[in-house]
Scaffold this motif. Structure first.
Motif, PDB file in Angstrom:
ATOM      1  N   THR A   1       0.820  -1.222   0.000  1.00 37.94           N
ATOM      2  CA  THR A   1       0.000   0.000   0.000  1.00 37.94           C
ATOM      3  C   THR A   1       0.846   1.261   0.000  1.00 37.94           C
ATOM      4  OG1 THR A   1      -1.665  -1.226   1.231  1.00 37.94           O
ATOM      5  CG2 THR A   1      -1.894   1.181   1.177  1.00 37.94           C
ATOM      6  N   GLU A   2       1.815   1.297   0.907  1.00 37.61           N
ATOM      7  CA  GLU A   2       2.545   2.545   1.056  1.00 37.61           C
ATOM      8  C   GLU A   2       3.361   2.875  -0.200  1.00 37.61           C
ATOM      9  OE1 GLU A   2       3.957   3.395   4.928  1.00 37.61           O
ATOM     10  OE2 GLU A   2       5.653   4.538   4.116  1.00 37.61           O
ATOM     11  N   ARG A   3       3.991   1.841  -0.747  1.00 41.38           N
ATOM     12  CA  ARG A   3       4.785   2.085  -1.958  1.00 41.38           C
ATOM     13  C   ARG A   3       3.885   2.613  -3.089  1.00 41.38           C
ATOM     14  NH1 ARG A   3       6.712  -0.454  -6.661  1.00 41.38           N
ATOM     15  NH2 ARG A   3       5.113  -2.060  -6.450  1.00 41.38           N
ATOM     16  N   MET A   4       2.701   2.014  -3.240  1.00 41.05           N
ATOM     17  CA  MET A   4       1.811   2.462  -4.314  1.00 41.05           C
ATOM     18  C   MET A   4       1.315   3.878  -4.069  1.00 41.05           C
ATOM     19  SD  MET A   4       1.969   0.223  -6.480  1.00 41.05           S
ATOM     20  CE  MET A   4       1.032   1.121  -7.597  1.00 41.05           C
ATOM     21  N   ARG A   5       1.018   4.186  -2.816  1.00 42.15           N
ATOM     22  CA  ARG A   5       0.541   5.553  -2.539  1.00 42.15           C
ATOM     23  C   ARG A   5       1.638   6.572  -2.829  1.00 42.15           C
ATOM     24  NH1 ARG A   5      -2.208   6.353   3.040  1.00 42.15           N
ATOM     25  NH2 ARG A   5      -2.769   8.344   2.099  1.00 42.15           N
ATOM     26  N   ARG A   6       2.882   6.168  -2.571  1.00 39.33           N
ATOM     27  CA  ARG A   6       3.987   7.091  -2.896  1.00 39.33           C
ATOM     28  C   ARG A   6       4.119   7.274  -4.403  1.00 39.33           C
ATOM     29  NH1 ARG A   6       7.481   8.265   1.422  1.00 39.33           N
ATOM     30  NH2 ARG A   6       7.181   6.848   3.170  1.00 39.33           N
ATOM     31  N   ARG A   7       3.966   6.200  -5.147  1.00 33.58           N
ATOM     32  CA  ARG A   7       4.045   6.329  -6.617  1.00 33.58           C
ATOM     33  C   ARG A   7       2.929   7.222  -7.129  1.00 33.58           C
ATOM     34  NH1 ARG A   7       7.260   2.867  -9.521  1.00 33.58           N
ATOM     35  NH2 ARG A   7       5.999   3.084 -11.395  1.00 33.58           N
ATOM     36  N   HIS A   8       1.757   7.013  -6.554  1.00 33.50           N
ATOM     37  CA  HIS A   8       0.594   7.834  -6.918  1.00 33.50           C
ATOM     38  C   HIS A   8       0.896   9.305  -6.636  1.00 33.50           C
ATOM     39  CE1 HIS A   8      -3.218   9.840  -5.725  1.00 33.50           C
ATOM     40  NE2 HIS A   8      -3.741   9.188  -6.743  1.00 33.50           N
ATOM     41  N   ARG A   9       1.427   9.541  -5.433  1.00 31.80           N
ATOM     42  CA  ARG A   9       1.751  10.919  -5.077  1.00 31.80           C
ATOM     43  C   ARG A   9       2.793  11.498  -6.048  1.00 31.80           C
ATOM     44  NH1 ARG A   9       5.625  11.224  -0.461  1.00 31.80           N
ATOM     45  NH2 ARG A   9       6.836  10.442  -2.203  1.00 31.80           N
ATOM     46  N   ASP A  10       3.811  10.715  -6.372  1.00 31.23           N
ATOM     47  CA  ASP A  10       4.866  11.216  -7.266  1.00 31.23           C
ATOM     48  C   ASP A  10       4.293  11.618  -8.619  1.00 31.23           C
ATOM     49  OD1 ASP A  10       6.585  10.744  -5.241  1.00 31.23           O
ATOM     50  OD2 ASP A  10       7.421   8.890  -6.081  1.00 31.23           O
ATOM     51  N   TRP A  11       3.389  10.796  -9.130  1.00 33.35           N
ATOM     52  CA  TRP A  11       2.801  11.122 -10.439  1.00 33.35           C
ATOM     53  C   TRP A  11       2.040  12.444 -10.363  1.00 33.35           C
ATOM     54  CZ3 TRP A  11       2.910  10.144 -15.458  1.00 33.35           C
ATOM     55  CH2 TRP A  11       1.853  10.629 -16.246  1.00 33.35           C
TER      56      TRP A  11
END
Ligand SMILES: Nc1ncnc2c1ncn2[C@@H]1O[C@H](COP(=O)(O)OP(=O)(O)OP(=O)(O)O)[C@@H](O)[C@H]1O
Ligand SMILES: [Mg+2]
Length: 402
Positions: free
Chosen positions: A331-341
């Protein structure tokens, strides 16, 4: 400002004639009406349908605020400011901006999916209704707001004729042979408790399976669950079963994409999905086909925005994906990727703001706002990322202030 920000209907609306009339009448009698019901029963669809139908009663039109994607109750007021399309170049508190704007306007405000924020949403609605005599609020959620004067429409599952019609409509759209109106089809609708989302998911299987086969498989699933769902209301269990079964029928890669898509809030576009969800285990060039697979199964719906083609995942489906993503520990890794985009998008929009492409930038920002807010939410949650929150909020000045 456009008078309404309601999305276009994604596909044919079916039945609910009595409920539509009842809701329209309640809105004429009460300034706060809540459509209440279990997940997937059709609250959002009904509320938006009726809001569009009664729009002309309100001089200033209808505005929709989707609260389901919000995690932080502190952002509700911002979401409302945004839903109302308000431009405010000062640093006034959002509550003040809302009250001032609504004070002398005749407007219908639709608040969808507030249940997880009910403790913050209820007093806010109360205060706004008190301050703005021309305001009517139509709320849709799984809980009532419990405010004085609140009229509640408890939305029941579809009756048999509506359920049959919805199943037939969606099956036809999916390319299934015409459904017979026989006992097996009626049994299927009963088995799915007349819950529209469950019916849509099942309809997606009918190009491949006969009604009898589908019933037999669903029965297996219900038996498999056994008493595992003790304490869970039966209709909730039905929906979980329907979603769980859809999940099993997905390919492993579709399941992975489903889980990852749960980090999006509101509509998203293909480029965002490719960046956020792609990786060695999910090559970017495979994403389009996988997304098409989820779309064909009604797990993702098409929702175009002013910025171009877009997609969306219904809340209940996304919640299931989020559980799966958590189980994968990702979850956390995906949320960070989402945020980066979305940080990247915000930066691009800021750079292009004073360029000939301003209209495009405005459309992209508006379409991405729920996701931008989700990204900001994450930054605020992680203490190490406070500087990113500042950066993002700073970059977004042009969106926050209009
Ligand atoms: N009357 C209807 N006609 C056509 N489709 C419908 C109807 N009611 C619901 N649906 C479809 O069923 C699905 C679930 O409906 P909806 O999203 O409105 O449920 P909900 O009660 O708001 O769920 P949640 O609690 O998860 O927000 C959606 O895909 C929606 O388009
Ligand atoms: Mg809803």
């Amino acid at each position: 400002m456009r008078r309404s920000n309601l999305p276009a209907e994604p596909n044919r609306f079916v039945g609910r004639a009595g409920e539509q009339a009842e809701l329209a009448a309640l809105l004429g009698e009460s300034r706060l009406v809540t459509v209440l019901g279990v997940g997937g029963v059709g609250k959002t669809r009904l509320a938006l349908r009726v809001a569009a139908a009664v729009q002309k009663r309100y001089g200033e039109g209808v505005r929709l605020a989707e609260l389901a994607p919000l995690r932080d109750p502190g952002l509700i007021e911002h979401a409302l400011v945004e839903a109302l399309g308000l431009t405010d170049h000062t640093l006034r508190a959002p509550r003040e901006v809302l009250v001032e704007h609504l004070a002398d306007r005749r407007l219908l405000l639709v608040l969808d999916g507030f249940e997880h924020l009910v403790e913050a949403a209820a007093p806010l609605v109360h205060a706004l209704l008190a301050a703005a005599p021309g305001l009517t609020v139509l709320a849709a959620g799984r809980l009532p707001l419990r405010l004085p004067g609140e009229a509640v429409l408890a939305l029941a599952p579809m009756d048999e004729p509506d359920a049959l019609a919805l199943l037939a409509e969606r099956a036809a759209r999916a390319g299934a042979p015409a459904l017979p109106r026989d006992e097996a089809v009626r049994e299927l609708c009963r088995r799915l408790d007349g819950i529209p989302l469950a019916l849509e998911l099942a309809a997606g299987r009918l190009p491949l399976l006969s009604v009898e086969q589908l019933l037999a498989r669903l029965d297996d699933r219900f038996r498999l669950l056994g008493d595992g769902g003790r304490g869970v209301p039966p209709r909730h269990r039905t929906l979980r079963t329907a979603i769980g079964w859809s999940h099993e029928l997905c390919t492993p890669r579709e399941r992975l994409l489903w889980a990852r898509l749960s980090v999006f809030a509101g509509p998203f576009d293909l480029e965002a999905v490719e960046y956020v969800c792609g990786g060695p285990d999910l090559p970017q060039e495979a994403v389009l086909d996988l997304l098409g697979g989820l779309l064909a199964q009604s797990l993702v719906t098409r929702e175009d925005t002013a910025a171009g083609p877009g997609y969306r995942m219904l809340d209940t489906v996304a919640a299931y994906g989020a559980e799966w993503l958590a189980a994968l520990g990702d979850t956390e890794r995906m949320r960070r990727r989402h945020r980066d985009w979305y940080m990247g998008l915000a930066t691009w929009c800021e750079l292009e703001w004073f360029s000939p492409r301003q209209a495009e930038v405005a459309a992209r920002t508006a379409a991405a706002l729920p996701n931008l807010r989700a990204a900001l939410d994450l930054c605020l949650e992680l203490p190490d990322d406070a500087h990113l929150a500042q950066h993002l909020a700073g970059t977004l000045w042009f969106a926050w202030v209009g």
